[in-house]
Design a protein around this motif. Structure first.
Motif, short mmCIF file in Angstrom:
data_model
loop_
_atom_site.label_atom_id
_atom_site.label_comp_id
_atom_site.label_asym_id
_atom_site.label_seq_id
_atom_site.Cartn_x
_atom_site.Cartn_y
_atom_site.Cartn_z
N ARG A 1 2.84 2.27 2.95
CA ARG A 1 2.24 1.14 2.23
C ARG A 1 0.81 0.89 2.68
O ARG A 1 -0.06 0.60 1.86
N CYS B 1 13.51 -2.18 4.55
CA CYS B 1 13.60 -3.64 4.37
C CYS B 1 15.01 -4.10 4.01
O CYS B 1 15.18 -5.13 3.36
N CYS C 1 10.02 -10.10 5.61
CA CYS C 1 9.09 -9.07 5.16
C CYS C 1 7.68 -9.63 5.02
O CYS C 1 6.70 -8.91 5.18
N CYS D 1 5.90 -9.34 8.33
CA CYS D 1 5.74 -7.92 8.61
C CYS D 1 4.54 -7.39 7.81
O CYS D 1 3.69 -6.66 8.32
N MET D 2 4.49 -7.80 6.57
CA MET D 2 3.44 -7.31 5.69
C MET D 2 2.06 -7.79 6.14
O MET D 2 1.09 -7.05 6.12
FE1 FES Z 1 10.06 -5.59 4.87
FE2 FES Z 1 8.35 -4.85 6.84
S1 FES Z 1 10.48 -5.28 7.00
S2 FES Z 1 7.91 -5.42 4.82
#
Ligand code: FES
Ligand code: 5AD
Length: 346
Positions: free
Chosen positions: A281, A313, A321, A324-325
């Motif tokens: 990503r 995820c 998330c 994390c992002m």
């Molecule tokens: Fe889902 Fe990293 S755990 S974006």
């Protein structure tokens, strides 16, 4: 080859055979040359902002039987689930507090979710969160249905075309699904007034460089607001379970080409890309993507929305998330923004 990239940068369009030769010659050197240009043009339009979308996978029931997809109706191993309206709204509530201002409702083509039910859900989200955009990704419907969702407040619609070549399309789908119907839907959506997203898988079974070139020709002619692409990844319970995955390298290359062809397009760096490469990503952003779509579905159902194997995820640790992002994007010098993230025009 570099002269073709220069030409695409200047004119934002190429001929099919020009795209095909670029794709055939995709290698790390040419990729770096492309990404410097695709990144630059992205910075001119969107700066270092990253738009986030909260993805709510609200049903994995599907009446279709696409050969590549893990939630196809013939997959008896899929554990089926549907979220209730209340569960969907609570995902939005959680998402809103996390800074999401776009909610993407994605699901299989599930007859339980009638037009009335979809409209009710869209209306409630828009009433509670008038500053948010709602994106639907629920497949092929009649023009009348699309119109009803739009009148209920839906802003955007994602419907990947999957491949712009009708023969290739017929090798990925059962006979009742045709590229012609798919295209009809995309033009209906556009006509009604949605911001529309199309897209395709990279490295899907039987795909040739010419097929990908055809995808580029379609995209430069249709001029979608959004383009979703990711590598094909086999799912073991499907007819394509033993096929090879697409590569991160070619997916990134296609992202770069799309950015040069459509400088303002909303271009996500997808979960599938993050699945075949742990930094996929981030690399997608560095190739010109400007959107990420972290999962907002309840953790309890995430392991069930398995379009392909090894999806990221889906564990308990993935509850957030969003954070994390943020960390991932900061690590490469970009910033997640709290806004609807509409397409810019220039
Ligand atoms: Fe889902 Fe990293 S755990 S974006
Ligand atoms: N690998 C990668 N992407 C897939 N999709 C469906 N199955 C797979 C797979 N096995 C993509 C399709 C669809 C989107 C929701 O997910 O392109 O449009």
């Amino acid at each position: 080859m570099k002269n073709l990239i220069d030409k695409l940068e200047k004119q934002h369009c190429l001929q099919k055979d020009e795209y095909a030769s670029l794709i055939r010659n995709c290698d790390p050197g040419l990729s770096e040359y492309l990404f410097e240009k695709s990144r630059n043009i992205r910075h001119e339009i969107y700066g270092h902002d990253i738009y986030i979308r909260g993805l709510i996978e609200f049903t994995n029931y599907c009446k279709n039987d696409c050969l590549y997809c893990g939630i196809r109706r013939s997959n008896k191993n899929a554990q089926r689930y549907r979220l209730t309206k209340e569960e969907i709204l609570s995902c939005c509530e959680n998402g809103y507090s996390l800074g999401f201002r776009t909610f993407v409702l994605q699901g299989g083509e599930d007859p339980f979710f009638t037009d009335d039910r979809i409209c009710e859900i869209v209306e409630e989200i828009k009433k509670k969160y008038p500053d948010c955009a709602v994106t639907l990704s629920i497949g092929e419907k009649s023009r009348e249905s699309y119109q009803r969702y739009f009148d209920s407040g839906a802003d955007r619609y994602l419907l990947r075309h999957e491949t712009a070549d009708p023969v290739h399309y017929s090798r990925l789908h059962p006979p009742e699904l045709t590229l012609e119907k798919r295209m009809r839907c995309l033009y209906d959506l556009r006509d009604i007034g949605y911001q529309v997203g199309c897209g395709f898988m990279v490295g899907s079974p039987f795909q040739t460089e010419e097929n990908l070139a055809e995808d580029m020709i379609f995209i430069q002619q249709f001029r979608p607001d959004m383009v979703g692409i990711g590598p094909f990844i086999p799912q073991k319970d499907t007819p394509f379970g033993e096929m090879e995955s697409g590569t991160a390298g070619l997916t990134l290359f296609m992202l770069g080409l799309i950015r040069l062809a459509l400088p303002c397009v909303l271009l996500p760096s997808t979960t599938a890309l993050g699945t075949i490469d742990p930094r996929g990503r981030e690399k997608g952003i560095l190739a010109g993507a400007n959107v990420v779509m972290p999962n907002l579905s309840p953790v309890s159902v995430r392991k069930k929305y398995l379009l392909y194997d090894n999806k990221i995820c889906t564990g308990d640790e993935a509850a957030e998330c969003r954070n994390c992002m943020q960390t991932r994007m900061r690590s490469i010098g970009y910033d997640v923004t709290v806004c609807r993230g509409d397409r810019k025009n220039f």
